[in-house]
Design an enzyme around this catalytic site. Structure first.
Site, PDB file in Angstrom:
ATOM      1  N   ASN A 651     -25.106  15.950   3.722  1.00  0.00           N
ATOM      2  CA  ASN A 651     -24.511  16.182   5.036  1.00  0.00           C
ATOM      3  C   ASN A 651     -25.005  15.075   5.961  1.00  0.00           C
ATOM      4  O   ASN A 651     -26.202  15.000   6.257  1.00  0.00           O
ATOM      5  CB  ASN A 651     -24.959  17.567   5.536  1.00  0.00           C
ATOM      6  CG  ASN A 651     -24.417  17.920   6.909  1.00  0.00           C
ATOM      7  OD1 ASN A 651     -24.334  17.072   7.802  1.00  0.00           O
ATOM      8  ND2 ASN A 651     -24.064  19.170   7.083  1.00  0.00           N
ATOM      9  N   GLU A 725     -38.933  13.562   4.603  1.00  0.00           N
ATOM     10  CA  GLU A 725     -40.208  12.945   4.952  1.00  0.00           C
ATOM     11  C   GLU A 725     -40.166  11.432   4.788  1.00  0.00           C
ATOM     12  O   GLU A 725     -41.203  10.788   4.701  1.00  0.00           O
ATOM     13  CB  GLU A 725     -41.320  13.551   4.088  1.00  0.00           C
ATOM     14  CG  GLU A 725     -41.539  15.013   4.403  1.00  0.00           C
ATOM     15  CD  GLU A 725     -42.416  15.702   3.362  1.00  0.00           C
ATOM     16  OE1 GLU A 725     -43.602  15.839   3.608  1.00  0.00           O
ATOM     17  OE2 GLU A 725     -41.888  16.098   2.312  1.00  0.00           O
TER      18      GLU A 725
HETATM   19 MO1  MOS Z   1     -44.195  18.651   3.725  1.00  0.00          MO
HETATM   20  S1  MOS Z   1     -45.880  18.005   4.655  1.00  0.00           S
HETATM   21  O1  MOS Z   1     -44.527  18.048   2.170  1.00  0.00           O
HETATM   22  O2  MOS Z   1     -44.367  20.337   3.915  1.00  0.00           O
END
Ligand code: MOS
Length: 758
Positions: A651, A725
């Protein structure tokens, strides 16, 4: 309609569907765990220690007990029935007792329970503890730290990357860099506080707590209470920010469960903001020593990286980001070492991009210094050392688009306007600097199970205990089911965040979309197979005798390539069923077949990143412009451009949001954030949102996100690399490198604040 926030999908990208839970959230209909109404709750308020090391000599509870409405006070004297949970196996820390031994400032020493929150607060303030205090060790440079080799004390990091003879390679290199770097303590500070509500019905416990891993929490709490996991339900349908802080069980949960049992009444806790700094985890302070060696032509020949990470006295928590940094370029020889440095602090834990944020800051700073020493453009230096083979064990990359990202970002940024000479670019009174750095994140994948139901009218229900932490999981799971079952997204109901549902891994390591979408995909395909089989094996009907290979499921129809189709309702009739429901388990390549059984038991195994036959990473390039005032040294970031490639994007809207948020957090990490410590007491000083610096709108100007198409068939069935991340990795180095370019000053220690430039 396309907008900056909802980019038009390119190849291998899904539509920017608005968030499934958007309306619920903006109207307040989304119930976060602390919002769940329970009948006649008692309120809990925590009392925490005011020393970091020593022992409680006396607890005087008389005044607290005398507060009207106080029901009970838990202390170390009446909580002996709580069993310890091992650190590292789902528990955030081994500091779980309410005393009498104190291992950290802000350790929970009492839980006060009362009819009202106000009474509990007043009584908590009246608890008097007398301590025998010892001088604590707070951080690097303090007396009394003890340091251990991470490879010896952390099973997870037994084998740190190594290749060839790095000492000889660096010793004989034409050009070398030798630098020390550091990153500060940071706290996650999700806006949603650390809350727990526990309710018993006979011998069954329900826990309402924001969690990134409901199965882990269920099993952890059951273990601490000494009851069967089947007796515990954890519900966490929405999480108001987590960033890793809600991924592991913290000591409070079992305490609140015990309190509710003792009172025979539901108990509700919402810990205060400052308590959140010590009763949960944080990003550990780190130090780094990096050496790089290169040939005159820019080819790297050696990389040595030693890291030091602060942990608690008792637990060897360590992120060991060299496991990822060592894969990043064609380094030649590699030597790595990581040290756990034990201090009298609470145990640190996962915080967004745990291994790579500190380690890549150090490496990407050193890379910039090397490029400069070689007289090379920093992007060209990375191109010379780009590789499709990891220097560690020479494993191939499943896919890698780093230089495509740099090229796209450089073009959008206008990188060629950069004058290589530091301090050479100006805008009036402001010194202008351009800097770049690489973002990288391992593609993790875990086992997951899902249940999916399809009705003849095209209504779909998806059930999986994944976690909505702002990652958009409701939306992307809905999209995956809608796509595979040929219905509109509005026909799909998604349920997550509850141990009543089939298990999914922790919403950590950016594995959620990959793991959960792979499970939902597999389950939907089982439904398709049933429908297709019914259509082709029928004696009558439009698709009788066809090959299932040529069938698709779209717009509520099973259809062949020539357009012949049969309505879902007719296929269901053929099957003699009113509903099709499938449950299936997805186990990624490289994991044991019982990985899902383990998951039910709260035990998670994951693979991917550097661990498989191929190395799997999402990557990106971040280019930053900084302005540093020539007189005041005030630092501004007028713009940042990030280009990222992460396999299939489910998305483009939720992806854009993750990348933008990540880069903003990266700016925060570079210029603002640090938890300040009073080293005399090993105590956090700025434990509130007024003094814990984060960027505000005035600090963030132009943030441009570029989605670079990438196809990867190796990572997992969904073709998805984790990206939640990715974008806050490398940003701090890009800013630091830009600050150097503007001023000629290298700042090796984050955050970069005015005083470091004066
Ligand atoms: Mo993330 S810090 O891998 O929950």
């Amino acid at each position: 309609m396309a907008s900056a926030a909802a980019p038009s999908p390119k190849a291998n990208m899904g539509a920017p569907a608005p968030r499934y839970d958007a309306r619920l959230k903006v109207t307040g209909e989304a119930r976060y765990p602390a919002d769940v109404a329970v009948a006649n709750p008692a309120f809990a308020v925590l009392v925490t220690s005011s020393i970091a090391k020593g022992r409680i000599e006396r607890l005087d509870l008389d005044q607290a007990r005398a507060v009207p409405g106080v029901l009970d006070i838990l202390t170390y004297e009446n909580t002996g029935e709580l069993k310890p949970a091992k650190f590292g196996q789902g528990s955030s820390t081994s500091i779980q007792d309410l005393g009498p031994d104190i291992f950290q400032d802000g350790q929970i020493i009492a839980v006060v329970l009362a009819d009202t929150f106000e009474a509990a607060t007043e009584a908590a303030q009246s608890v008097k503890a007398t301590y025998a205090a010892q001088a604590p060790s707070a951080t690097f440079g303090s007396q009394g730290l003890n340091s251990e080799d991470a490879a010896k004390v952390s099973q997870q990091h037994e084998h740190l990357p190594e290749a060839g003879d790095a000492e000889t390679a660096i010793g004989g290199a034409d050009v070398t860099i030798d630098g020390h770097y550091g990153t500060p303590t940071q706290h996650h500070n999700p806006i949603e506080l650390f809350a727990t509500t526990c309710e018993w019905t006979a011998d069954r416990l329900t826990v309402y707590e924001p969690s990134q891993f409901v199965y882990g929490l269920r099993n952890g709490v059951a273990q601490r209470l000494g009851i069967a996991p089947e007796k515990v339900r954890v519900a966490s349908h929405y999480v108001g920010g987590a960033f890793g802080s809600k991924g592991t069980m913290t000591p409070r949960t079992a305490m609140i469960a015990l309190a509710a049992k003792r009172l025979n009444r539901p108990v509700k806790l919402v810990a205060t903001r400052d308590q959140g700094f010590t009763i949960a985890t944080y990003r550990a302070e780190t130090r780094h020593h990096i050496r790089l060696g290169a040939r005159r032509d820019g080819k790297l020949v050696g990389y040595a990286h030693e890291g030091w990470e602060i942990s608690s006295r008792s637990d060897p928590y360590v992120v060991a980001g060299v496991e990822d940094s060592a894969q990043l370029y064609a380094f030649g020889a590699v030597k790595t070492k990581v040290n756990v440095v034990h201090a009298d602090r609470n145990t640190p834990g996962y915080m967004r991009s745990p291994p790579v944020v500190p380690y890549i800051f150090a490496l990407e700073s050193a890379m910039d210094e090397m490029a400069e020493k070689l007289g090379m453009d920093p992007i060209e230096f990375r191109r010379v050392n780009d590789t499709m083979t990891s220097p560690i064990e020479n494993k191939p990359y499943s896919s890698r688009s780093l230089m495509a990202c740099y090229d796209r970002a450089a073009e959008a940024f206008g990188w060629k306007r950069r004058n290589r000479l530091p301090g050479s670019m100006r805008d009036g009174e402001w010194l202008v600097g351009y800097g770049c750095a690489t973002a990288v994140y391992p593609t993790h994948i875990g086992p997951a199970a899902a249940r999916v139901r399809l009705m003849p009218n095209g209504d779909v229900r998806v059930q999986i205990a994944a976690h909505e932490i702002g990652n958009g999981v409701y939306t992307v799971l809905g999209q995956m089911a809608a796509e595979r079952l040929g219905v509109g997204l509005s026909s799909v109901k998604v349920e997550v965040g509850d141990t009543r549902l089939p298990p999914a891994p922790v919403a950590g390591g950016s594995n959620t979309t990959a793991s959960s979408c792979s499970a939902v995909l597999k389950t939907c395909d089982a439904i398709r197979a049933k429908l297709f089989h019914a259509s082709v094996t029928a004696n009558d009907g439009p698709l009788a005798g066809r090959n299932v290979e040529e069938l698709t499921l779209t717009d509520g129809k099973v259809a062949a390539s020539d357009g012949t189709g049969e309505n879902l309702a007719d296929v269901f009739k053929r099957l003699g069923m009113s509903t099709i429901e499938e449950y299936s388990e997805f186990v990624p390549d490289g994991l044991e077949p019982d990985a899902v059984a383990d998951l039910y038991a709260g035990k998670l195994t994951m693979t991917g990143g550097p661990h498989g036959k191929k190395v799997m990473y999402a990557m990106g390039a971040e280019l930053v412009e900084v302005h540093v005032h020539s007189q005041t040294c005030e630092i501004r970031v007028p713009r940042i451009v990030g280009a990222f490639a992460a396999g299939r994007l489910m998305n483009t809207r939720t992806v854009h949001s993750q990348y933008m948020g990540g880069m903003i957090w990266g700016i925060s990490s570079a210029l603002h954030e640090a938890t300040e410590i009073d080293t005399r007491y090993a105590r956090y000083v700025n434990d509130n949102l007024a003094d814990y610096m984060v960027p505000v709108n005035a600090d963030v100007k132009d943030v441009q996100v570029i989605l670079v198409p990438e196809v990867d068939h190796d990572v997992n069935p969904a073709g998805v690399k984790g990206l939640g991340e990715l974008a806050n990795v490398g940003t701090a180095a890009a800013v630091a490198n830009a600050v150097y370019h503007a001023t000629g000053k290298r700042i090796h220690q984050l955050p970069i604040r005015i005083e470091k430039l004066l």
